[in-house]
Design a protein around this motif. Structure first.
Motif, short mmCIF file in Angstrom:
data_model
loop_
_atom_site.label_atom_id
_atom_site.label_comp_id
_atom_site.label_asym_id
_atom_site.label_seq_id
_atom_site.Cartn_x
_atom_site.Cartn_y
_atom_site.Cartn_z
N VAL A 38 0.83 -1.20 0.00
CA VAL A 38 0.00 0.00 0.00
C VAL A 38 0.87 1.25 0.00
CG1 VAL A 38 -1.81 1.25 1.24
CG2 VAL A 38 -1.86 -1.24 1.14
N ASP A 39 1.95 1.23 0.75
CA ASP A 39 2.88 2.37 0.75
C ASP A 39 3.47 2.62 -0.63
OD1 ASP A 39 2.38 2.68 3.44
OD2 ASP A 39 4.15 1.53 4.07
N ASP A 40 3.80 1.53 -1.34
CA ASP A 40 4.34 1.70 -2.69
C ASP A 40 3.33 2.35 -3.62
OD1 ASP A 40 6.71 0.56 -1.91
OD2 ASP A 40 6.19 -1.47 -2.60
N VAL A 41 2.07 1.96 -3.50
CA VAL A 41 1.03 2.57 -4.34
C VAL A 41 0.89 4.05 -3.98
CG1 VAL A 41 -1.41 2.53 -4.93
CG2 VAL A 41 -0.17 0.39 -4.61
N ASP A 42 0.86 4.34 -2.69
CA ASP A 42 0.72 5.73 -2.26
C ASP A 42 1.89 6.58 -2.72
OD1 ASP A 42 -0.28 7.95 -1.07
OD2 ASP A 42 -0.07 7.25 1.00
N ARG A 43 3.09 6.02 -2.66
CA ARG A 43 4.29 6.76 -3.07
C ARG A 43 4.31 7.00 -4.57
NH1 ARG A 43 10.48 4.44 -2.83
NH2 ARG A 43 11.58 6.44 -3.06
N ALA A 44 3.95 5.99 -5.37
CA ALA A 44 4.01 6.14 -6.83
C ALA A 44 2.96 7.11 -7.33
CB ALA A 44 3.83 4.78 -7.48
N LEU A 45 1.75 7.04 -6.76
CA LEU A 45 0.68 7.92 -7.23
C LEU A 45 0.79 9.33 -6.69
CD1 LEU A 45 -0.37 5.13 -8.10
CD2 LEU A 45 -2.67 5.91 -7.51
N GLY A 46 1.57 9.51 -5.64
CA GLY A 46 1.77 10.85 -5.11
C GLY A 46 2.92 11.60 -5.74
N GLU A 47 3.61 11.01 -6.67
CA GLU A 47 4.75 11.66 -7.33
C GLU A 47 4.25 12.77 -8.26
OE1 GLU A 47 8.18 12.98 -8.76
OE2 GLU A 47 7.92 11.67 -7.02
N ARG A 48 4.99 13.90 -8.26
CA ARG A 48 4.60 15.03 -9.11
C ARG A 48 4.65 14.68 -10.59
NH1 ARG A 48 7.67 19.49 -9.31
NH2 ARG A 48 9.53 18.54 -8.41
#
Length: 946
Positions: free
Chosen positions: A39-49
């Motif tokens: 879940v953290d990986d998804v949050d990190r990837a989708l939160g990238e500018r």
């Protein structure tokens, strides 16, 4: 103690997965950490500018999502995960028919092991892929920049382990010519999504009730995501990439290379944004879902980690181009199940009709269809604020598609029709059985609508059974039915200069050489001399391309001979890849052929035999005296440095042919020919004693050495060689093997050191010795090999073999008869016909004549041994009468020898009963007896008796 409240968009999902892990495993440690990390990986990837678009290679769902995204919010810059040095080739895709592969090829290596040559890197492109949609959009939309950010093809091999072969997904050997279109190239794919944990993959296949990974992916990921919105697609793909990334048994070298690729890509994107000042909101980063879940320190534009140090490229000279590809070639390259790409193409076509999404297609591409961007359906724009779509997607039950009876019925009828055309005894009952079995298999696998995989399994079960009457099995017929193995083609404008030159020069044949069918070309060189240039080019292509690309049916091209009529089977369209890779080596066919011939004689494995073969090819195909002299001089150098005689038979065969050619076409032998003869004479004289006693040197090689020395002796002596070298070499030879001992006896007989009578006595002693009789076939093998250097021994070999069959009793003869046959077949198959022809001349032709037939050796005088030098000469005897009856021949011989007076003098006293004396015969009685023995026919023994 109260747990902290979940934060972020996916806080609720993270808490839910943590509680489920604790309840399932009894401990919220490792398992919960994996789920929460996903879940953290998804949050990190989708939160990238910089928006990350995860894809899977050759996935219709990814292609549909890409087409929707590009139309909803067109980007200005697209960063694509592909080798950065392949960018100039992408513009040439509009001249091709997909699927094709972008290729980098290198044969001149600098910085890599020589054993790796040639280097080849390919990246296949199909229409049903997200990368092609991005490429087509970027190339046909003004103001859009396409930037490739993956490592270069040179770094693909730089990062490979330095073992015997470079690391890469090499295809398995296959007999299918379409599946071998990529050869042994290293494949570069965008979005490799497959578990790297074998136990995980087997678990998924078992519980998914499928046979292979492609079927699992198509059922559980591909179909659900085909109609998903943009945010759901991105979140699910990143989640799958994170799952496969975290569930790995251990860290490997491949994982290190993957992370280096990710560092390389983020470094290149940062450098491009800094150089151009582009707004990250207008950019799109297209990469595999595995890389979207990256955890390297350079991930993201806000990372403070330093740029990844990129090493410079080596001095290897890379050439770039496009080669044809096919669905089966892609499957073989990347280890996919047969039919996977074909089924994906069929699903892509069906999804386009169902969703009304207009795909991007390069203008002018050879597809038979035109782009329809003006009629595109407007897709909803992606939301600016990411929302949790994973929870609903994971909690929702799978959508069960309704049974489409019309589609399934059409498949069943068509597969029966195809099966009957290919030799199967299929009927309407089989079509019904396939229909019902497909539904049954789908129900057993928890799906209401049979997939193409269910249909293929049912067809194999109901039609093929245990018999395949033709070349194609039922599974292959199902692939053809569901879309077939599409084979791409590179257009004329995208071909390298050499390939275009070949097609232009063969245009007088009047054939469409770009077609994949085999075409027959008829050339009447006498009636149409203008086609001689086509004939020359075809023979060069025959030497350079695979055997099935250019195949002569009638006609040949050998030294000093050119056919007046030729017939060829041409399949250049089917072998387009080989023709394109030939264009990487030069501009014209002649240049490539000259380079290859030079490379063949300068390589580390070059030999004198290969150099002579290169000389012969240069004469036959190029007719370049300069190149022939260069290659010939190199052949002389190689012969002088060789320390073995393994290639002696090949050297003898080729130098004979070359000498005969030059003697008939030139007033004098070339300098390299003369040097080769003199060098070879001294070289083989030096190695002859060692070769006789060396156990690793075969009798065939020793016989070829003697053949070189005896057949070219007169030429070598005229060029300044010394015959004493050969006599000393023979005198120093002391072999122990029976075959080589017989070969030595033949050589001594040829040099006059062993009379035929003494040789006959030695063979008689061998037959009389019971201990030697079992090895006598090996002696005969040596004599058979001596027929080439000493052809005059053929009557003696027939005599010896006949004496063995006549003298040996059956209990002794029968055991070694199989040994004789196998020995002659193994060691002298090309010389046995000489022995057979001699036996045919010696023995009577009819059975009645055999009763009164006397062997020529039995009719010879018993005391036929030549008297030693200095002994009193015997009278001429009956031989004098023969010479008196034919004085003209002897007078001619005497004139050649410088004798002015006639051989017959009436005043000279003749022998008793003779017709006058003969000083020449009296001085050389041995010669007279020998001539009489050779001229005496079997039926007139009075001419040879006396």
């Amino acid at each position: 103690m109260t747990a902290p409240a979940p934060t972020g968009v996916f806080g609720a999902l993270r808490e839910q997965l943590t509680d489920a892990a604790a309840a399932f495993a009894g401990s919220p440690d490792a398992f919960a950490g994996i789920l929460a990390g996903m879940v953290d990986d998804v949050d990190r990837a989708l939160g990238e500018r910089l928006e990350i678009f995860p894809v899977c290679h050759h996935s219709p769902a990814s292609a549909l999502a890409m087409a929707r995204r590009l139309r909803a919010r067109p980007p200005r810059v697209i960063y694509l995960e592909l080798c950065e040095d392949l960018r100039p080739l992408l513009d040439e895709l509009r001249n091709c028919r997909l699927p094709v592969a972008v290729q980098a090829f290198a044969t001149e290596l600098d910085g890599f092991p020589a054993e790796w040559s040639p280097l080849s890197v390919i990246a296949p492109v199909t229409e049903a892929s997200a990368e092609y949609q991005a490429i087509a959009y970027a190339l046909d939309t003004p103001g859009v920049e396409l930037v490739l950010v993956d490592r270069s093809t040179d770094h693909v091999y730089q990062w490979a382990p330095r073992d015997d072969q470079p690391a890469g997904p090499h295809p398995a050997p296959t007999a299918d010519e379409d599946a071998a279109l990529h050869g042994d190239a290293v494949g570069v794919e965008i979005g490799d999504l497959r578990p790297r944990f074998a136990e995980l993959e087997s678990y998924l296949l078992h519980h998914g009730k499928v046979r292979h990974w492609s079927e699992w992916w198509e059922q559980y990921v591909e179909r659900p995501l085909a109609d998903a919105d943009h945010d759901t697609y991105r979140q699910v793909m990143v989640l799958i990439g994170s799952l496969f990334r975290r569930l790995r048994p251990s860290r490997s070298a491949r994982d290190d290379r993957d992370e280096d690729r990710e560092r390389h890509m983020w470094t290149r994107m940062r450098q491009h944004l800094a150089a151009t000042g582009a707004d990250p909101a207008d950019c799109l980063y297209v990469c595999g879902a595995f890389h979207a879940a990256s955890r390297v320190e350079q991930f993201g534009l806000d990372s403070t980690a330093p740029d990844f140090p990129i090493s410079p490229r080596t001095g290897t000279r890379w050439r770039y181009g496009l080669i044809p590809s096919s669905h089966s070639a892609i499957e073989a390259q990347f280890g996919l199940a047969p039919g996977t790409v074909s089924i994906a193409a069929a699903n892509w076509t069906a999804a386009l009709g169902r969703t009304r999404v207009t795909p991007f297609r390069l203008a002018g591409q050879q597809t038979g269809k035109k782009g329809r961007r003006s009629r595109a359906v407007t897709a909803p724009a992606p939301s600016d604020v990411t929302t949790d779509r994973l929870t609903g997607f994971l909690a929702a039950p799978p959508t069960l598609d309704e049974l489409d009876e019309a589609e399934l019925r059409g498949w069943c009828v068509d597969i029966v029709r195809l099966a009957r055309r290919n030799g199967y005894l299929a009927s309407t009952a089989d079509a019904i059985a396939v229909f019902e079995t497909s539904i049954l298999l789908a129900n057993l696998r928890n799906r209401a609508r049979p997939t193409p995989y269910d249909f293929a399994d049912a067809a194999v079960t109901c039609i093929e059974k245990d018999v395949v009457p033709g070349r194609r099995d039922v599974r292959r017929l199902c692939e053809i039915l569901l879309g077939g193995d599409r084979i791409g083609q590179v257009g004329y404008d995208s071909l390298p200069p050499l390939a275009r030159d070949v097609l232009d020069r063969l245009r007088p044949l009047g054939l469409d050489l770009e077609r994949r069918t085999v075409q027959r070309a008829l050339l009447d060189l006498r009636g149409d001399p203008a086609r001689e240039a086509c004939s020359d080019l075809l023979w060069m292509l025959r030497h350079l391309l695979p055997a099935d690309a250019v195949r002569p049916i009638m006609g040949e091209r050998r030294l000093g001979h050119r056919s007046t009529q030729e017939s060829w089977d041409l399949a250049l369209g089917r072998n387009q890849r080989a023709l394109i890779e030939l264009g990487y080596e030069g501009v014209t066919v002649e240049q490539v052929l000259e380079q290859r011939l030079r490379r063949a004689v300068r390589g580390p494995d070059a030999t004198a035999a290969r150099a002579l073969a290169a000389v012969e090819d240069a004469i036959r195909l190029l007719d370049s005296p300069r190149l022939v002299d260069e290659l010939g001089a190199r052949a002389v150098e190689l012969l002088a440095t060789e320390r073995t005689v393994d290639d002696a038979p090949e050297v003898l065969r080729r130098i004979r042919r070359l000498l005969a050619h030059h003697r008939t076409t030139a007033p004098a032998l070339p300098a390299w020919c003369r040097a080769f003869v003199t060098t070879g004479y001294a070289h083989y004289c030096t190695l002859l004693p060692t070769a006789f006693v060396d156990e690793t040197t075969g009798v065939r090689q020793v016989g070829a050495m003697l053949g070189f020395l005896f057949h070219l002796e007169s030429l070598a002596l005229s060029l300044g060689c010394d015959r004493s070298q050969l006599e000393l070499a023979v005198a120093q030879a002391h072999p122990e093997a029976p075959a080589k001992l017989a070969l030595l006896w033949a050589a001594r007989h040829h040099l006059g050191l062993l009379p035929l009578a003494h040789l006959r006595e030695r063979c008689a002693d061998l037959l009389a010795n019971p201990l030697v009789v079992p090895a006598f076939p090996h002696y005969l093998s040596g004599f058979v090999h001596a027929l080439d250097p000493v052809p005059g021994l053929a009557p003696f070999v027939v005599e010896t073999m006949s004496a063995a069959f006549a003298r040996l009793p059956d209990p002794v003869l029968l055991p070694w008869l199989p040994t004789l046959i196998t020995t002659l077949r193994e060691h002298g198959p090309e010389l046995v016909p000489l022995l057979v022809r001699e036996a045919e001349r010696t023995f009577p032709a009819t059975l009645p004549a055999l009763d009164g037939w006397t062997p020529p050796w039995a009719a010879q005088p018993a005391a036929s041994v030549s008297p030693p030098t200095g002994s009193p000469a015997a009278g001429p005897g009956p031989a004098h009468g023969l010479l008196v009856a034919h004085p003209e021949a002897v007078d001619a011989v005497a004139a050649l020898l410088g004798c002015d007076a006639p051989w017959h003098s009436p005043a000279a006293p003749g022998p008793p009963g003779g017709g006058g004396g003969s000083p020449l015969v009296a001085a050389h009685p041995d010669t007279a007896h020998a001539v009489a023995a050779l001229l005496a026919p079997p039926g007139r023994p009075e001419l040879s008796a006396g």
